[in-house]
Design a protein around this motif. Structure first.
Motif, PDB file in Angstrom:
ATOM      1  N   SER A 338      50.876  31.727  40.367  1.00  0.00           N
ATOM      2  CA  SER A 338      49.876  32.784  40.518  1.00  0.00           C
ATOM      3  C   SER A 338      48.494  32.358  40.040  1.00  0.00           C
ATOM      4  N   LYS A 339      48.396  31.215  39.390  1.00  0.00           N
ATOM      5  CA  LYS A 339      47.112  30.759  38.839  1.00  0.00           C
ATOM      6  C   LYS A 339      46.639  29.532  39.622  1.00  0.00           C
ATOM      7  N   SER A 340      46.137  29.789  40.829  1.00  0.00           N
ATOM      8  CA  SER A 340      45.797  28.699  41.741  1.00  0.00           C
ATOM      9  C   SER A 340      44.300  28.442  41.879  1.00  0.00           C
ATOM     10  N   ALA A 341      43.468  29.196  41.160  1.00  0.00           N
ATOM     11  CA  ALA A 341      42.017  29.013  41.221  1.00  0.00           C
ATOM     12  C   ALA A 341      41.522  28.461  39.888  1.00  0.00           C
ATOM     13  N   VAL A 342      40.312  27.911  39.895  1.00  0.00           N
ATOM     14  CA  VAL A 342      39.781  27.265  38.684  1.00  0.00           C
ATOM     15  C   VAL A 342      38.381  27.773  38.373  1.00  0.00           C
ATOM     16  N   MET A 343      38.138  27.980  37.093  1.00  0.00           N
ATOM     17  CA  MET A 343      36.808  28.304  36.621  1.00  0.00           C
ATOM     18  C   MET A 343      36.482  27.407  35.434  1.00  0.00           C
ATOM     19  N   ASN A 344      35.197  27.268  35.161  1.00  0.00           N
ATOM     20  CA  ASN A 344      34.751  26.589  33.948  1.00  0.00           C
ATOM     21  C   ASN A 344      34.665  27.618  32.836  1.00  0.00           C
ATOM     22  N   MET A 345      35.230  27.302  31.688  1.00  0.00           N
ATOM     23  CA  MET A 345      35.220  28.205  30.542  1.00  0.00           C
ATOM     24  C   MET A 345      34.671  27.454  29.332  1.00  0.00           C
ATOM     25  N   GLN A 346      33.704  28.069  28.656  1.00  0.00           N
ATOM     26  CA  GLN A 346      33.106  27.415  27.497  1.00  0.00           C
ATOM     27  C   GLN A 346      34.076  27.364  26.328  1.00  0.00           C
ATOM     28  N   SER A 347      34.075  26.204  25.680  1.00  0.00           N
ATOM     29  CA  SER A 347      34.835  26.015  24.450  1.00  0.00           C
ATOM     30  C   SER A 347      34.003  25.110  23.565  1.00  0.00           C
ATOM     31  N   GLY A 348      33.466  25.649  22.481  1.00  0.00           N
ATOM     32  CA  GLY A 348      32.573  24.869  21.636  1.00  0.00           C
ATOM     33  C   GLY A 348      31.243  24.649  22.335  1.00  0.00           C
ATOM     34  N   ASN A 355      42.742  27.141  34.944  1.00  0.00           N
ATOM     35  CA  ASN A 355      43.208  27.770  36.175  1.00  0.00           C
ATOM     36  C   ASN A 355      43.565  29.235  35.940  1.00  0.00           C
ATOM     37  N   ILE A 356      43.201  30.040  36.920  1.00  0.00           N
ATOM     38  CA  ILE A 356      43.317  31.497  36.832  1.00  0.00           C
ATOM     39  C   ILE A 356      43.857  32.031  38.160  1.00  0.00           C
ATOM     40  N   ALA A 357      44.143  33.306  38.194  1.00  0.00           N
ATOM     41  CA  ALA A 357      44.565  33.944  39.442  1.00  0.00           C
ATOM     42  C   ALA A 357      43.353  34.167  40.345  1.00  0.00           C
ATOM     43  N   THR A 358      43.538  34.040  41.651  1.00  0.00           N
ATOM     44  CA  THR A 358      42.414  34.138  42.586  1.00  0.00           C
ATOM     45  C   THR A 358      41.819  35.536  42.674  1.00  0.00           C
ATOM     46  N   MET A 359      42.623  36.564  42.363  1.00  0.00           N
ATOM     47  CA  MET A 359      42.162  37.926  42.584  1.00  0.00           C
ATOM     48  C   MET A 359      41.851  38.670  41.289  1.00  0.00           C
ATOM     49  N   THR A 360      41.821  37.967  40.172  1.00  0.00           N
ATOM     50  CA  THR A 360      41.493  38.615  38.893  1.00  0.00           C
ATOM     51  C   THR A 360      40.392  37.837  38.196  1.00  0.00           C
ATOM     52  N   LEU A 361      39.962  38.360  37.067  1.00  0.00           N
ATOM     53  CA  LEU A 361      38.951  37.726  36.216  1.00  0.00           C
ATOM     54  C   LEU A 361      37.638  37.493  36.956  1.00  0.00           C
TER      55      LEU A 361
END
Length: 386
Positions: A338-348, A355-361
């Motif tokens: 269910s987590k087939s999409a990707v986003m950049n997320m800040q860490s530090g 990877n995240i779900a395509t229809m959420t977040l």
């Protein structure tokens, strides 16, 4: 009707697209501003004429042709104590016209020791203002090439202020020093666009044509308003540019909606083929209104049914399989269908892929497209003809 142009670039090579490099396909408006004071000397003057002709390939389309929009118009101004218009932007309609006109106009220097660059720049500004816009060529990039033997001012106006005004309006300025190589080139660099100041000194004369051609090709490689051109160093505007434009969209959308939004902009979600590209996008995000920490934004990496991670591409182009470097955040990718999409997320202090779900977040997102350049003509509405 769209014109199809050849482009040897393939995203499957996993490098970002370079700017077009075919000098015969230049589409610019160029004004030559040439010092014809005694300081230039007749041999130097004639050397300038030869340099100008060598810059433009025998196949470069000079003038205006409705059948082929990738054309370059060339105007010519000389200056000493005052400026003289030798050719407006519509006079030369072939490479032969340009050759004849340049050698005829640059055959003898004036009987004046005065050499006021500001008079030539002011006339070039007027010429571009009257013939460069409102004539169906608004989107053609404007370039001024200044050939100077000395750097003087007449006390009435400041060449730097005129140059700054031109550059602020988007005009690129190339300067060529004929004379005291270091001192003159240093002065001329104050009016040149970043990285566009050159010298005809003995140690550089053999490189001059290639340097000016590269500057013209870089000037012809640009992005429409609202897009940022990817370059080698985000902090250095003079660094080498790629044939890639990115748009930072400060709208909240899930990954699938972001992908569709980019498609509607004749683009696709951005690729990050390298750490440099990844860092460039993050630097741009940090300097864009509408993006705020902790930064998170959608990019084009996604997992497909064939069982691999790929980068999205514009409609009709093959998606690109992921290769190293992998810039996953620690613990990612999560193995979940269910987590087939990707986003950049800040860490530090940086960001990483998650990877995240395509229809959420919902999040902001980054679109990417090819630049306008010698391989990709853009019409007056900035629609790329590919």
């Amino acid at each position: 009707m769209a014109v199809v142009y050849a482009d040897t670039y393939s995203s499957l090579s996993y490098v970002d697209r370079p700017c077009g490099t075919d000098i015969s396909n230049l589409w610019l408006d160029v004004v030559l501003v040439v010092d014809n004071s005694r300081g230039m000397t007749t041999p130097g003057f004639q050397n300038v004429a030869t340099n100008i002709i060598d810059i433009f390939s025998a196949n470069t389309r000079i003038g205006s042709k409705s059948s082929e929009p990738r054309t370059t118009r060339v105007g010519l101004i000389t200056y000493a104590s005052n400026a003289t218009l030798k050719a407006d932007l519509n006079k030369f309609q072939s490479i032969g016209d340009l050759m004849d006109g340049v050698f005829d106009s640059l055959s003898n220097v004036a009987n004046s020791a005065d050499s006021f660059i500001e008079t030539g720049l002011a006339m070039a500004e007027q010429l571009l203002g009257s013939q460069g816009f409102g004539t169906g060529r608004d989107q053609y990039q404007k370039v001024i090439i200044v050939y100077a033997s000395t750097y003087q001012t007449n006390g009435e106006s400041d060449p730097e202020s005129i140059a700054d005004r031109l550059k602020m309006s988007g005009v690129k300025i190339i300067t060529v020093a004929y004379g005291d190589a270091y001192g003159l080139m240093k002065s001329l660099s104050n009016i040149a666009s970043p990285g566009f100041a050159f010298s005809n000194s003995p140690g550089n004369a053999g490189n001059l044509v290639a340097q000016i051609q590269t500057s013209l090709l870089q000037s012809n490689c640009f992005c429409p308003d609202g897009w940022i051109q990817y370059r080698a160093d985000y902090s250095d505007p003079a660094s080498s540019r790629y044939g890639v434009c990115i748009q930072l969209v400060s709208l909240q959308a899930n990954w699938l909606s972001a992908k569709m939004s980019c498609n509607n902009r004749n683009s696709s979600l951005a690729t990050e083929f390298s750490q440099d590209k990844h860092d460039f996008i993050f630097n741009a995000v940090q300097n864009t209104t509408g993006f705020s920490p902790p930064y998170h934004y959608h990019i084009g990496l996604n997992y497909v049914s064939s069982g691999s991670w790929v980068w999205t591409q514009p409609t009709g182009r093959q998606q690109v399989p992921l290769q190293q470097p992998f810039i996953w955040s620690s613990g990612y990718p999560i193995q979940a269908s269910s987590k087939s999409a990707v986003m950049n997320m800040q860490s530090g202090q940086g960001t990483g892929w998650q990877n995240i779900a395509t229809m959420t977040l919902s999040a902001n997102f980054i679109c990417e497209t090819y630049s306008c350049d010698t391989d990709h003509y853009c019409d007056e509405n900035m629609n790329k003809q590919q």
